[in-house]
Design a protein around this motif. Sequence first.
Motif, PDB file in Angstrom:
ATOM      1  N   GLU A 173       0.825  -1.207   0.000  1.00 26.72           N
ATOM      2  CA  GLU A 173       0.000   0.000   0.000  1.00 26.72           C
ATOM      3  C   GLU A 173       0.861   1.259   0.000  1.00 26.72           C
ATOM      4  O   GLU A 173       0.524   2.253  -0.661  1.00 26.72           O
ATOM      5  CB  GLU A 173      -0.943  -0.015   1.200  1.00 26.72           C
ATOM      6  CG  GLU A 173      -2.072  -1.017   1.063  1.00 26.72           C
ATOM      7  CD  GLU A 173      -2.952  -1.064   2.289  1.00 26.72           C
ATOM      8  OE1 GLU A 173      -4.101  -0.578   2.216  1.00 26.72           O
ATOM      9  OE2 GLU A 173      -2.493  -1.579   3.323  1.00 26.72           O
ATOM     10  N   MET A 174       1.969   1.241   0.741  1.00 25.24           N
ATOM     11  CA  MET A 174       2.850   2.402   0.748  1.00 25.24           C
ATOM     12  C   MET A 174       3.453   2.635  -0.631  1.00 25.24           C
ATOM     13  O   MET A 174       3.477   3.768  -1.134  1.00 25.24           O
ATOM     14  CB  MET A 174       3.966   2.227   1.773  1.00 25.24           C
ATOM     15  CG  MET A 174       4.874   3.447   1.890  1.00 25.24           C
ATOM     16  SD  MET A 174       6.338   3.170   2.902  1.00 25.24           S
ATOM     17  CE  MET A 174       7.279   2.080   1.823  1.00 25.24           C
ATOM     18  N   GLU A 175       3.934   1.579  -1.271  1.00 23.76           N
ATOM     19  CA  GLU A 175       4.546   1.731  -2.585  1.00 23.76           C
ATOM     20  C   GLU A 175       3.525   2.176  -3.629  1.00 23.76           C
ATOM     21  O   GLU A 175       3.853   2.959  -4.536  1.00 23.76           O
ATOM     22  CB  GLU A 175       5.217   0.424  -2.993  1.00 23.76           C
ATOM     23  CG  GLU A 175       6.457   0.111  -2.165  1.00 23.76           C
ATOM     24  CD  GLU A 175       7.155  -1.167  -2.588  1.00 23.76           C
ATOM     25  OE1 GLU A 175       6.518  -1.988  -3.296  1.00 23.76           O
ATOM     26  OE2 GLU A 175       8.336  -1.341  -2.230  1.00 23.76           O
ATOM     27  N   ALA A 176       2.285   1.711  -3.518  1.00 25.13           N
ATOM     28  CA  ALA A 176       1.245   2.158  -4.443  1.00 25.13           C
ATOM     29  C   ALA A 176       1.017   3.660  -4.303  1.00 25.13           C
ATOM     30  O   ALA A 176       0.843   4.377  -5.301  1.00 25.13           O
ATOM     31  CB  ALA A 176      -0.047   1.385  -4.186  1.00 25.13           C
ATOM     32  N   MET A 177       1.031   4.168  -3.060  1.00 20.43           N
ATOM     33  CA  MET A 177       0.879   5.609  -2.851  1.00 20.43           C
ATOM     34  C   MET A 177       2.044   6.365  -3.493  1.00 20.43           C
ATOM     35  O   MET A 177       1.841   7.369  -4.195  1.00 20.43           O
ATOM     36  CB  MET A 177       0.808   5.904  -1.355  1.00 20.43           C
ATOM     37  CG  MET A 177       0.605   7.377  -0.993  1.00 20.43           C
ATOM     38  SD  MET A 177       2.114   8.413  -1.041  1.00 20.43           S
ATOM     39  CE  MET A 177       3.092   7.668   0.262  1.00 20.43           C
ATOM     40  N   VAL A 178       3.266   5.890  -3.256  1.00 19.61           N
ATOM     41  CA  VAL A 178       4.452   6.576  -3.775  1.00 19.61           C
ATOM     42  C   VAL A 178       4.390   6.715  -5.284  1.00 19.61           C
ATOM     43  O   VAL A 178       4.728   7.767  -5.860  1.00 19.61           O
ATOM     44  CB  VAL A 178       5.727   5.821  -3.345  1.00 19.61           C
ATOM     45  CG1 VAL A 178       6.954   6.339  -4.100  1.00 19.61           C
ATOM     46  CG2 VAL A 178       5.941   5.956  -1.834  1.00 19.61           C
ATOM     47  N   HIS A 179       3.944   5.667  -5.964  1.00 23.15           N
ATOM     48  CA  HIS A 179       3.947   5.655  -7.425  1.00 23.15           C
ATOM     49  C   HIS A 179       2.633   6.117  -8.048  1.00 23.15           C
ATOM     50  O   HIS A 179       2.472   6.057  -9.272  1.00 23.15           O
ATOM     51  CB  HIS A 179       4.292   4.254  -7.923  1.00 23.15           C
ATOM     52  CG  HIS A 179       5.658   3.801  -7.505  1.00 23.15           C
ATOM     53  ND1 HIS A 179       6.814   4.418  -7.945  1.00 23.15           N
ATOM     54  CD2 HIS A 179       6.061   2.813  -6.651  1.00 23.15           C
ATOM     55  CE1 HIS A 179       7.866   3.820  -7.406  1.00 23.15           C
ATOM     56  NE2 HIS A 179       7.442   2.856  -6.614  1.00 23.15           N
ATOM     57  N   GLY A 180       1.702   6.596  -7.206  1.00 22.99           N
ATOM     58  CA  GLY A 180       0.454   7.145  -7.741  1.00 22.99           C
ATOM     59  C   GLY A 180      -0.545   6.101  -8.187  1.00 22.99           C
ATOM     60  O   GLY A 180      -1.400   6.386  -9.034  1.00 22.99           O
ATOM     61  N   ARG A 181      -0.489   4.900  -7.607  1.00 18.69           N
ATOM     62  CA  ARG A 181      -1.364   3.820  -8.050  1.00 18.69           C
ATOM     63  C   ARG A 181      -2.445   3.479  -7.031  1.00 18.69           C
ATOM     64  O   ARG A 181      -3.144   2.475  -7.203  1.00 18.69           O
ATOM     65  CB  ARG A 181      -0.532   2.573  -8.353  1.00 18.69           C
ATOM     66  CG  ARG A 181       0.479   2.768  -9.488  1.00 18.69           C
ATOM     67  CD  ARG A 181       0.987   1.431  -9.985  1.00 18.69           C
ATOM     68  NE  ARG A 181       1.742   0.720  -8.958  1.00 18.69           N
ATOM     69  CZ  ARG A 181       3.065   0.723  -8.855  1.00 18.69           C
ATOM     70  NH1 ARG A 181       3.792   1.431  -9.728  1.00 18.69           N
ATOM     71  NH2 ARG A 181       3.675   0.057  -7.906  1.00 18.69           N
ATOM     72  N   SER A 182      -2.599   4.290  -5.978  1.00 13.24           N
ATOM     73  CA  SER A 182      -3.626   4.003  -4.973  1.00 13.24           C
ATOM     74  C   SER A 182      -5.009   4.313  -5.526  1.00 13.24           C
ATOM     75  O   SER A 182      -5.178   5.217  -6.361  1.00 13.24           O
ATOM     76  CB  SER A 182      -3.391   4.841  -3.712  1.00 13.24           C
ATOM     77  OG  SER A 182      -2.149   4.550  -3.126  1.00 13.24           O
ATOM     78  N   ALA A 183      -6.001   3.603  -5.018  1.00 10.20           N
ATOM     79  CA  ALA A 183      -7.390   3.840  -5.420  1.00 10.20           C
ATOM     80  C   ALA A 183      -7.985   4.942  -4.550  1.00 10.20           C
ATOM     81  O   ALA A 183      -8.934   4.739  -3.787  1.00 10.20           O
ATOM     82  CB  ALA A 183      -8.192   2.549  -5.298  1.00 10.20           C
ATOM     83  N   VAL A 184      -7.425   6.148  -4.668  1.00  7.92           N
ATOM     84  CA  VAL A 184      -7.894   7.307  -3.916  1.00  7.92           C
ATOM     85  C   VAL A 184      -7.937   8.498  -4.881  1.00  7.92           C
ATOM     86  O   VAL A 184      -7.274   8.484  -5.919  1.00  7.92           O
ATOM     87  CB  VAL A 184      -6.959   7.625  -2.728  1.00  7.92           C
ATOM     88  CG1 VAL A 184      -6.906   6.463  -1.748  1.00  7.92           C
ATOM     89  CG2 VAL A 184      -5.550   7.971  -3.200  1.00  7.92           C
ATOM     90  N   PRO A 185      -8.701   9.539  -4.551  1.00  3.68           N
ATOM     91  CA  PRO A 185      -8.715  10.720  -5.420  1.00  3.68           C
ATOM     92  C   PRO A 185      -7.331  11.364  -5.521  1.00  3.68           C
ATOM     93  O   PRO A 185      -6.579  11.392  -4.552  1.00  3.68           O
ATOM     94  CB  PRO A 185      -9.714  11.652  -4.714  1.00  3.68           C
ATOM     95  CG  PRO A 185     -10.573  10.751  -3.882  1.00  3.68           C
ATOM     96  CD  PRO A 185      -9.674   9.636  -3.447  1.00  3.68           C
ATOM     97  N   GLU A 186      -7.016  11.861  -6.704  1.00  4.46           N
ATOM     98  CA  GLU A 186      -5.742  12.550  -6.958  1.00  4.46           C
ATOM     99  C   GLU A 186      -4.557  11.720  -6.450  1.00  4.46           C
ATOM    100  O   GLU A 186      -3.693  12.203  -5.730  1.00  4.46           O
ATOM    101  CB  GLU A 186      -5.744  13.931  -6.302  1.00  4.46           C
ATOM    102  CG  GLU A 186      -6.833  14.860  -6.805  1.00  4.46           C
ATOM    103  CD  GLU A 186      -6.811  16.195  -6.084  1.00  4.46           C
ATOM    104  OE1 GLU A 186      -6.027  17.082  -6.501  1.00  4.46           O
ATOM    105  OE2 GLU A 186      -7.546  16.335  -5.096  1.00  4.46           O
ATOM    106  N   ALA A 187      -4.539  10.478  -6.871  1.00  8.31           N
ATOM    107  CA  ALA A 187      -3.535   9.532  -6.377  1.00  8.31           C
ATOM    108  C   ALA A 187      -2.122   9.898  -6.795  1.00  8.31           C
ATOM    109  O   ALA A 187      -1.155   9.409  -6.193  1.00  8.31           O
ATOM    110  CB  ALA A 187      -3.868   8.129  -6.878  1.00  8.31           C
TER     111      ALA A 187
END
Length: 229
Positions: A173-187
């Motif tokens: 989950e941390m790496e997804a956030m870093v690379h802009g791949r999280s399922a959240v607005p303006e990821a």
Amino acid sequence: MTIFTFHLAELRPMTTAGALWKAPTAPGLRYAECLALMRLGAPTVSPDRMQLRRMAMFARWEDEAAIEAFLADDRLGRELAAGWHVRLEFLRRWSKLAALPDLPARAGEWNPAEPVVAVTLARMRLLEVPRFLKWGKPVERLVRDHPGTTLALAAMRPPHTISTFSVWRSVQEMEAMVHGRSAVPEADRHAAAMGERRRRDFHHEFATLRFRPLSEHGSWQGRSAFVPS
């Protein structure tokens, strides 16, 4: 193997100010960075941007015996012992700090599903602060509100040291956030800010450090068990 800790405690403002002015020294304490907490995403001009009643300390120790002795015998250590801290095994770094010159780029393996702690430390270029706030505050809100974090905060030590600390449910989950791949607005907010930093650096020096949480102790604002079991 050295061990790291990250501490949070509610202290008297004068105690925090003294620690910001001069970090503690103790047997077995190899490095300490004391900082006043900030609320992630707070307005630029706000009391929440520097909370002298709430202090963080990031530290490196020779062993756990040194930690225990500091918390039992040192005046600041006893006050920190009344708060919360997590003990950490170093795993990975990006960039480098003069205060921690011997950390390898990678020190171990990890499972993408295991919990992870991230610490950033930066020495700001003061003339770049307006740019940093423009690009950094959206990232603060991204991390603060991310479903993958169980604890996320920022801290500072004037005139130019900034730090962030976050506990994540998983490396993935941390790496997804870093690379802009999280399922959240303006990821892509974090990835965009890192691109802007590469274009023109905000900092004199900057490092992101990854740790495996080993154990946590005490409570923070009435809560404990921030590290997922």
